[in-house]
Scaffold this motif. Structure first.
Motif, PDB file in Angstrom:
ATOM      1  N   GLN A   1       0.833  -1.444   0.074  1.00  0.00           N
ATOM      2  CA  GLN A   1       0.055  -0.046   0.051  1.00  0.00           C
ATOM      3  C   GLN A   1       0.958   1.203  -0.094  1.00  0.00           C
ATOM      4  O   GLN A   1       1.845   1.285   0.678  1.00  0.00           O
ATOM      5  N   VAL A   2       0.288   2.242  -0.592  1.00  0.00           N
ATOM      6  CA  VAL A   2       0.962   3.656  -0.662  1.00  0.00           C
ATOM      7  C   VAL A   2       0.118   4.613  -0.157  1.00  0.00           C
ATOM      8  O   VAL A   2      -1.109   4.645  -0.575  1.00  0.00           O
ATOM      9  N   GLN A   3       0.557   5.464   0.641  1.00  0.00           N
ATOM     10  CA  GLN A   3      -0.036   6.518   1.385  1.00  0.00           C
ATOM     11  C   GLN A   3       0.325   7.899   0.843  1.00  0.00           C
ATOM     12  O   GLN A   3       1.518   8.095   0.735  1.00  0.00           O
ATOM     13  N   LEU A   4      -0.698   8.729   0.300  1.00  0.00           N
ATOM     14  CA  LEU A   4      -0.313   9.986  -0.271  1.00  0.00           C
ATOM     15  C   LEU A   4      -0.932  11.025   0.460  1.00  0.00           C
ATOM     16  O   LEU A   4      -2.231  10.978   0.732  1.00  0.00           O
ATOM     17  N   VAL A   5      -0.203  11.959   0.995  1.00  0.00           N
ATOM     18  CA  VAL A   5      -0.977  13.079   1.981  1.00  0.00           C
ATOM     19  C   VAL A   5      -0.504  14.265   1.332  1.00  0.00           C
ATOM     20  O   VAL A   5       0.557  14.865   1.161  1.00  0.00           O
ATOM     21  N   GLU A   6      -1.568  15.351   0.703  1.00  0.00           N
ATOM     22  CA  GLU A   6      -1.384  16.456   0.209  1.00  0.00           C
ATOM     23  C   GLU A   6      -1.605  17.515   1.124  1.00  0.00           C
ATOM     24  O   GLU A   6      -2.366  17.639   2.264  1.00  0.00           O
ATOM     25  N   ALA A  23       3.302  13.881   0.088  1.00  0.00           N
ATOM     26  CA  ALA A  23       4.189  13.319   0.490  1.00  0.00           C
ATOM     27  C   ALA A  23       3.725  11.947   0.264  1.00  0.00           C
ATOM     28  O   ALA A  23       2.672  11.395   0.677  1.00  0.00           O
ATOM     29  N   ALA A  24       4.834  11.002  -0.140  1.00  0.00           N
ATOM     30  CA  ALA A  24       4.424   9.729  -0.331  1.00  0.00           C
ATOM     31  C   ALA A  24       5.075   8.674   0.600  1.00  0.00           C
ATOM     32  O   ALA A  24       6.349   8.905   1.039  1.00  0.00           O
ATOM     33  N   SER A  25       4.324   7.664   1.142  1.00  0.00           N
ATOM     34  CA  SER A  25       4.963   6.622   2.123  1.00  0.00           C
ATOM     35  C   SER A  25       4.376   5.381   1.753  1.00  0.00           C
ATOM     36  O   SER A  25       3.384   5.189   1.049  1.00  0.00           O
ATOM     37  N   GLY A  26       5.173   4.340   2.125  1.00  0.00           N
ATOM     38  CA  GLY A  26       4.649   3.055   2.032  1.00  0.00           C
ATOM     39  C   GLY A  26       5.387   2.372   0.955  1.00  0.00           C
ATOM     40  O   GLY A  26       6.550   2.651   0.581  1.00  0.00           O
ATOM     41  N   ARG A  27       4.749   1.349   0.350  1.00  0.00           N
ATOM     42  CA  ARG A  27       5.390   0.290  -0.680  1.00  0.00           C
ATOM     43  C   ARG A  27       5.370   1.162  -2.103  1.00  0.00           C
ATOM     44  O   ARG A  27       4.605   0.604  -2.989  1.00  0.00           O
ATOM     45  N   THR A  28       6.039   2.124  -2.451  1.00  0.00           N
ATOM     46  CA  THR A  28       6.327   2.818  -3.561  1.00  0.00           C
ATOM     47  C   THR A  28       7.082   1.919  -4.436  1.00  0.00           C
ATOM     48  O   THR A  28       6.979   2.416  -5.843  1.00  0.00           O
ATOM     49  N   GLY A  29       7.834   1.125  -4.282  1.00  0.00           N
ATOM     50  CA  GLY A  29       8.732   0.390  -5.210  1.00  0.00           C
ATOM     51  C   GLY A  29       9.838   1.171  -5.192  1.00  0.00           C
ATOM     52  O   GLY A  29      10.233   2.174  -4.995  1.00  0.00           O
ATOM     53  N   SER A  30      10.553   0.770  -6.456  1.00  0.00           N
ATOM     54  CA  SER A  30      12.067   1.128  -6.523  1.00  0.00           C
ATOM     55  C   SER A  30      11.905   2.745  -7.407  1.00  0.00           C
ATOM     56  O   SER A  30      12.735   3.412  -7.473  1.00  0.00           O
ATOM     57  N   SER A  31      10.725   2.704  -8.033  1.00  0.00           N
ATOM     58  CA  SER A  31      10.460   3.896  -8.869  1.00  0.00           C
ATOM     59  C   SER A  31       8.975   4.223  -8.913  1.00  0.00           C
ATOM     60  O   SER A  31       8.310   3.154  -9.161  1.00  0.00           O
ATOM     61  N   TYR A  32       8.601   5.440  -8.929  1.00  0.00           N
ATOM     62  CA  TYR A  32       6.985   5.656  -9.263  1.00  0.00           C
ATOM     63  C   TYR A  32       6.642   7.012  -9.814  1.00  0.00           C
ATOM     64  O   TYR A  32       7.505   7.859  -9.829  1.00  0.00           O
ATOM     65  N   ALA A  33       5.740   6.909 -10.726  1.00  0.00           N
ATOM     66  CA  ALA A  33       5.258   8.097 -11.184  1.00  0.00           C
ATOM     67  C   ALA A  33       4.167   9.029 -10.352  1.00  0.00           C
ATOM     68  O   ALA A  33       3.599   8.159  -9.714  1.00  0.00           O
ATOM     69  N   ASP A 113      -2.292   4.159  -9.514  1.00  0.00           N
ATOM     70  CA  ASP A 113      -3.003   3.111  -8.658  1.00  0.00           C
ATOM     71  C   ASP A 113      -3.278   3.882  -7.287  1.00  0.00           C
ATOM     72  O   ASP A 113      -4.127   3.044  -6.681  1.00  0.00           O
ATOM     73  N   TYR A 114      -2.632   4.866  -6.716  1.00  0.00           N
ATOM     74  CA  TYR A 114      -2.883   5.443  -5.504  1.00  0.00           C
ATOM     75  C   TYR A 114      -3.236   6.764  -5.629  1.00  0.00           C
ATOM     76  O   TYR A 114      -2.752   7.482  -6.483  1.00  0.00           O
ATOM     77  N   TRP A 115      -4.054   7.316  -4.703  1.00  0.00           N
ATOM     78  CA  TRP A 115      -4.684   8.504  -4.643  1.00  0.00           C
ATOM     79  C   TRP A 115      -4.766   9.295  -3.262  1.00  0.00           C
ATOM     80  O   TRP A 115      -4.915   8.298  -2.295  1.00  0.00           O
ATOM     81  N   GLY A 116      -4.341  10.666  -3.167  1.00  0.00           N
ATOM     82  CA  GLY A 116      -4.408  11.217  -2.024  1.00  0.00           C
ATOM     83  C   GLY A 116      -5.887  11.581  -1.717  1.00  0.00           C
ATOM     84  O   GLY A 116      -6.712  11.309  -2.546  1.00  0.00           O
ATOM     85  N   GLN A 117      -5.987  12.157  -0.510  1.00  0.00           N
ATOM     86  CA  GLN A 117      -7.430  12.551  -0.156  1.00  0.00           C
ATOM     87  C   GLN A 117      -8.012  13.998  -0.735  1.00  0.00           C
ATOM     88  O   GLN A 117      -9.008  14.062  -0.714  1.00  0.00           O
ATOM     89  N   GLY A 118      -6.925  14.612  -1.163  1.00  0.00           N
ATOM     90  CA  GLY A 118      -7.294  15.779  -2.038  1.00  0.00           C
ATOM     91  C   GLY A 118      -7.281  17.136  -0.994  1.00  0.00           C
ATOM     92  O   GLY A 118      -7.438  16.921   0.284  1.00  0.00           O
ATOM     93  N   THR A 119      -6.997  18.189  -1.712  1.00  0.00           N
ATOM     94  CA  THR A 119      -6.872  19.574  -0.961  1.00  0.00           C
ATOM     95  C   THR A 119      -7.510  20.689  -1.912  1.00  0.00           C
ATOM     96  O   THR A 119      -7.240  20.523  -3.094  1.00  0.00           O
ATOM     97  N   GLN A 120      -8.274  21.271  -1.025  1.00  0.00           N
ATOM     98  CA  GLN A 120      -9.117  22.258  -1.810  1.00  0.00           C
ATOM     99  C   GLN A 120      -8.417  23.721  -2.081  1.00  0.00           C
ATOM    100  O   GLN A 120      -7.615  24.235  -1.168  1.00  0.00           O
ATOM    101  N   VAL A 121      -8.465  24.147  -3.328  1.00  0.00           N
ATOM    102  CA  VAL A 121      -7.730  25.264  -3.908  1.00  0.00           C
ATOM    103  C   VAL A 121      -8.762  25.997  -4.131  1.00  0.00           C
ATOM    104  O   VAL A 121      -9.776  25.717  -4.998  1.00  0.00           O
ATOM    105  N   THR A 122      -9.130  27.411  -3.594  1.00  0.00           N
ATOM    106  CA  THR A 122     -10.156  28.129  -4.130  1.00  0.00           C
ATOM    107  C   THR A 122      -9.491  29.475  -4.581  1.00  0.00           C
ATOM    108  O   THR A 122      -8.769  30.372  -3.489  1.00  0.00           O
ATOM    109  N   VAL A 123      -9.823  30.043  -5.588  1.00  0.00           N
ATOM    110  CA  VAL A 123      -9.479  31.472  -6.035  1.00  0.00           C
ATOM    111  C   VAL A 123     -10.326  32.352  -6.185  1.00  0.00           C
ATOM    112  O   VAL A 123     -11.387  32.183  -7.005  1.00  0.00           O
ATOM    113  N   SER A 124     -10.399  33.312  -5.588  1.00  0.00           N
ATOM    114  CA  SER A 124     -11.382  34.537  -5.533  1.00  0.00           C
ATOM    115  C   SER A 124     -11.200  35.599  -6.859  1.00  0.00           C
ATOM    116  O   SER A 124     -10.009  35.815  -6.842  1.00  0.00           O
ATOM    117  N   SER A 125     -11.973  36.021  -7.093  1.00  0.00           N
ATOM    118  CA  SER A 125     -12.135  37.050  -8.228  1.00  0.00           C
ATOM    119  C   SER A 125     -12.053  38.544  -7.717  1.00  0.00           C
ATOM    120  O   SER A 125     -12.399  38.765  -6.478  1.00  0.00           O
TER     121      SER A 125
END
Length: 125
Positions: A1-6, A23-33, A113-125
């Motif tokens: 498993q891989v954990q991603l935290v935004e 930030a990625a942690s866990g079993r990312t393997g020797s290389s990951y995109a 394969d893996y996704w983070g939980q997401g982070t909100q970006v709000t741009v006001s005009s």
């Protein structure tokens, strides 16, 4: 498993800047995109930027070219998205994604394969 935290999302005025980190942690393997996607309310999740394992290959969606920069620090297992000249249409939840055991850059959501939980970006005009 891989954990991603935004982190790094928030509220900013149009023309401003934000830097997202993942930030990625866990079993990312020797290389990951890694990639950044975003999803606005009522819309599909779209690619924003992607980066290969070495960082030598990057991809940007047309509407962020010249404004956003993706980079990674493999020693820290972290990917960044520097967002400049932000526009209200950049408002969305931004997700970090990882594809393990991969050295190339990928642009389709189903290629990850893996996704983070997401982070909100709000741009006001």
């Amino acid at each position: 498993q891989v954990q991603l935290v935004e982190s790094g999302g928030g509220l900013v005025q149009a023309g401003g800047s934000l830097r997202l980190s993942c930030a990625a942690s866990g079993r990312t393997g020797s290389s990951y995109a890694l990639g950044w996607f975003r999803q606005a309310p009522g819309k599909e999740r779209d690619i924003v930027a992607a980066i290969s394992w070495s960082g030598g290959t990057t991809y940007y969606a047309d509407d962020v070219k010249g404004r956003f920069t993706i980079s990674r620090d493999n020693a820290k297992n972290t990917v960044y998205l520097q967002m400049n000249s932000l526009k209200p249409e950049d408002t969305a939840v931004y997700y970090c994604a990882a594809r393990t055991y991969s050295r190339s850059a990928y642009v389709r959501s189903y290629e990850y394969d893996y996704w983070g939980q997401g982070t909100q970006v709000t741009v006001s005009s």
